[in-house]
Design an enzyme around this catalytic site. Structure first.
Site, PDB file in Angstrom:
ATOM      1  N   TYR A 155     -33.994   2.241 111.309  1.00 23.91           N
ATOM      2  CA  TYR A 155     -34.975   1.356 110.649  1.00 23.91           C
ATOM      3  C   TYR A 155     -34.316   0.594 109.488  1.00 23.91           C
ATOM      4  CZ  TYR A 155     -39.417   0.222 108.244  1.00 23.91           C
ATOM      5  OH  TYR A 155     -40.465  -0.411 107.624  1.00 23.91           O
ATOM      6  N   LYS A 159     -33.828  -3.492 108.953  1.00 22.63           N
ATOM      7  CA  LYS A 159     -34.400  -4.219 107.811  1.00 22.63           C
ATOM      8  C   LYS A 159     -33.305  -4.870 106.963  1.00 22.63           C
ATOM      9  CE  LYS A 159     -38.729  -3.312 108.746  1.00 22.63           C
ATOM     10  NZ  LYS A 159     -39.629  -4.393 109.183  1.00 22.63           N
TER      11      LYS A 159
HETATM   12  P1  NAD Z   1     -48.292  -0.665 111.468  1.00 18.25           P
HETATM   13  O1  NAD Z   1     -47.651   0.315 112.363  1.00 18.25           O
HETATM   14  O2  NAD Z   1     -49.660  -0.394 110.968  1.00 18.25           O
HETATM   15  O3  NAD Z   1     -48.267  -2.123 112.108  1.00 18.25           O
HETATM   16  C1  NAD Z   1     -47.165  -2.606 112.818  1.00 18.25           C
HETATM   17  C2  NAD Z   1     -47.661  -3.661 113.762  1.00 18.25           C
HETATM   18  O4  NAD Z   1     -46.558  -4.109 114.568  1.00 18.25           O
HETATM   19  C3  NAD Z   1     -48.713  -3.104 114.709  1.00 18.25           C
HETATM   20  O5  NAD Z   1     -49.774  -4.029 114.814  1.00 18.25           O
HETATM   21  C4  NAD Z   1     -47.963  -2.999 116.036  1.00 18.25           C
HETATM   22  O6  NAD Z   1     -48.791  -3.152 117.160  1.00 18.25           O
HETATM   23  C5  NAD Z   1     -47.014  -4.164 115.912  1.00 18.25           C
HETATM   24  N1  NAD Z   1     -45.894  -4.064 116.857  1.00 18.25           N
HETATM   25  C6  NAD Z   1     -45.092  -3.000 117.069  1.00 18.25           C
HETATM   26  N2  NAD Z   1     -44.219  -3.279 118.046  1.00 18.25           N
HETATM   27  C7  NAD Z   1     -44.493  -4.541 118.474  1.00 18.25           C
HETATM   28  C8  NAD Z   1     -43.952  -5.386 119.470  1.00 18.25           C
HETATM   29  N3  NAD Z   1     -42.930  -4.981 120.238  1.00 18.25           N
HETATM   30  N4  NAD Z   1     -44.474  -6.624 119.638  1.00 18.25           N
HETATM   31  C9  NAD Z   1     -45.520  -7.049 118.878  1.00 18.25           C
HETATM   32  N5  NAD Z   1     -46.059  -6.292 117.914  1.00 18.25           N
HETATM   33  C10 NAD Z   1     -45.564  -5.044 117.721  1.00 18.25           C
HETATM   34  O7  NAD Z   1     -47.278  -0.847 110.251  1.00 18.25           O
HETATM   35  P2  NAD Z   1     -47.409  -1.573 108.847  1.00 18.25           P
HETATM   36  O8  NAD Z   1     -47.247  -0.527 107.829  1.00 18.25           O
HETATM   37  O9  NAD Z   1     -48.566  -2.483 108.793  1.00 18.25           O
HETATM   38  O10 NAD Z   1     -46.047  -2.410 108.888  1.00 18.25           O
HETATM   39  C11 NAD Z   1     -45.979  -3.803 109.032  1.00 18.25           C
HETATM   40  C12 NAD Z   1     -44.572  -4.253 108.671  1.00 18.25           C
HETATM   41  O11 NAD Z   1     -44.289  -3.864 107.325  1.00 18.25           O
HETATM   42  C13 NAD Z   1     -43.492  -3.605 109.524  1.00 18.25           C
HETATM   43  O12 NAD Z   1     -42.466  -4.532 109.781  1.00 18.25           O
HETATM   44  C14 NAD Z   1     -42.986  -2.489 108.646  1.00 18.25           C
HETATM   45  O13 NAD Z   1     -41.665  -2.138 108.967  1.00 18.25           O
HETATM   46  C15 NAD Z   1     -43.104  -3.108 107.283  1.00 18.25           C
HETATM   47  N6  NAD Z   1     -43.158  -2.166 106.168  1.00 18.25           N
HETATM   48  C16 NAD Z   1     -44.181  -1.282 106.033  1.00 18.25           C
HETATM   49  C17 NAD Z   1     -44.182  -0.402 104.942  1.00 18.25           C
HETATM   50  C18 NAD Z   1     -45.287   0.577 104.705  1.00 18.25           C
HETATM   51  O14 NAD Z   1     -45.162   1.373 103.765  1.00 18.25           O
HETATM   52  N7  NAD Z   1     -46.355   0.599 105.475  1.00 18.25           N
HETATM   53  C19 NAD Z   1     -43.135  -0.419 104.037  1.00 18.25           C
HETATM   54  C20 NAD Z   1     -42.102  -1.319 104.211  1.00 18.25           C
HETATM   55  C21 NAD Z   1     -42.134  -2.188 105.271  1.00 18.25           C
END
Ligand code: NAD
Length: 246
Positions: A155, A159
């Site tokens: 991951y 990123k």
């Molecule tokens: P989440 O798991 O709730 O949402 C991720 C979304 O990506 C989901 O809607 C999922 O269906 C979609 N997805 C996954 N694989 C896919 C694919 N192959 N094609 C299309 N869509 C796809 O996660 P989140 O926490 O809302 O994360 C959103 C973004 O923020 C991500 O890139 C994650 O890495 C990043 N992020 C999240 C956090 C956190 O603490 N939640 C921290 C840093 C970064």
């Protein structure tokens, strides 16, 4: 901020951070494409919420890691709304495991969604943005892409690579008034983080000077700013939104 007559395409927008970004753009008057991979009913609920707020939205299924599917998503957006003004690469997955136990598939899956997915989306939409001489690309990365994290080598690599793409695309596209930035969230309360053990969450909290976990709106607000006219001189940046954690 005003987004009337602007088209915004958000990947992975059926839940979590992507959902919050979609709702915020929709409420600000944008035409929103809510991409989802498998959760159709959740995506349609986001579309309905945007419509209820007076906005315009469609849902479109596509796995962004699939080159042709990403192309169809871009084409469908242009067919429906005529252009793409803002692309938010938000889709992301985790397959956490210590390196000793991490399977090859854990690495490949994360790289193909988080990194190749963003590359696919930009590959298919940059020609249009360069031709129309405006566009905003916002990549959602992560604080761990800046500092590393045990158990997340796959991951973190995806990123950190997004930061490299962001800076390279910013240099390539700048002359045509297309800005490219990344937002690096810290620990945000979503389904992605819900499943983490409480002890780990407490450990993160202890490292956050603002003494709270982030909310999805904290990220959406910064994305809307970066997409706005107010941010027209910002490109190639990684904006940390992490409560002071790093
Ligand atoms: P989440 O798991 O709730 O949402 C991720 C979304 O990506 C989901 O809607 C999922 O269906 C979609 N997805 C996954 N694989 C896919 C694919 N192959 N094609 C299309 N869509 C796809 O996660 P989140 O926490 O809302 O994360 C959103 C973004 O923020 C991500 O890139 C994650 O890495 C990043 N992020 C999240 C956090 C956190 O603490 N939640 C921290 C840093 C970064």
């Amino acid at each position: 901020m005003e987004y009337k007559n602007k088209t915004v395409l958000i990947t992975g927008a059926s839940r979590g951070i992507g959902r919050a970004i979609a709702l915020a753009f929709g409420k600000a008057g944008a035409s929103v494409v809510v991409n989802y991979r498998s959760k159709k009913s959740e995506a349609l609920e986001v579309v309905q919420a945007i419509k209820d707020a007076g906005g315009n939205a469609i849902a479109f299924q596509a796995d962004v890691s699939d080159f042709e599917a990403a192309e169809q998503l871009v084409k469908a957006t242009i067919e429906q709304f005529g252009t793409i003004d803002v692309l938010v690469n938000n889709s992301g997955i985790t397959r956490d495991q210590l390196m000793m136990r991490m399977a090859e598939a854990d690495f490949d899956d994360v790289i193909s969604v988080n990194l190749k997915g963003a590359w696919n989306m930009v590959k298919h939409s940059c020609r249009l943005m360069l031709k129309q001489k405006h566009g905003r690309i916002i990549n959602i990365s992560s604080v761990v892409g800046l500092i590393g994290n045990p158990g997340q080598a796959n991951y973190v690599a995806s990123k950190a690579a997004i930061h490299g793409l962001t800076k390279s695309w910013a240099k390539e596209f700048g002359k045509k008034n297309v800005t490219v930035n990344a937002v690096a969230p810290g620990f945000i309360e979503t389904e992605m983080t819900d499943s983490l053990p409480q002890a780990l969450k407490d450990n993160y909290l202890a490292q956050i000077p603002l003494n709270r976990l982030g909310q999805v709106e904290d990220i959406a607000d910064v994305v809307l700013f970066l997409a706005s006219a107010k941010a027209s001189y910002i490109t190639g940046q990684v904006i940390s939104v992490n409560g002071g954690m790093v």
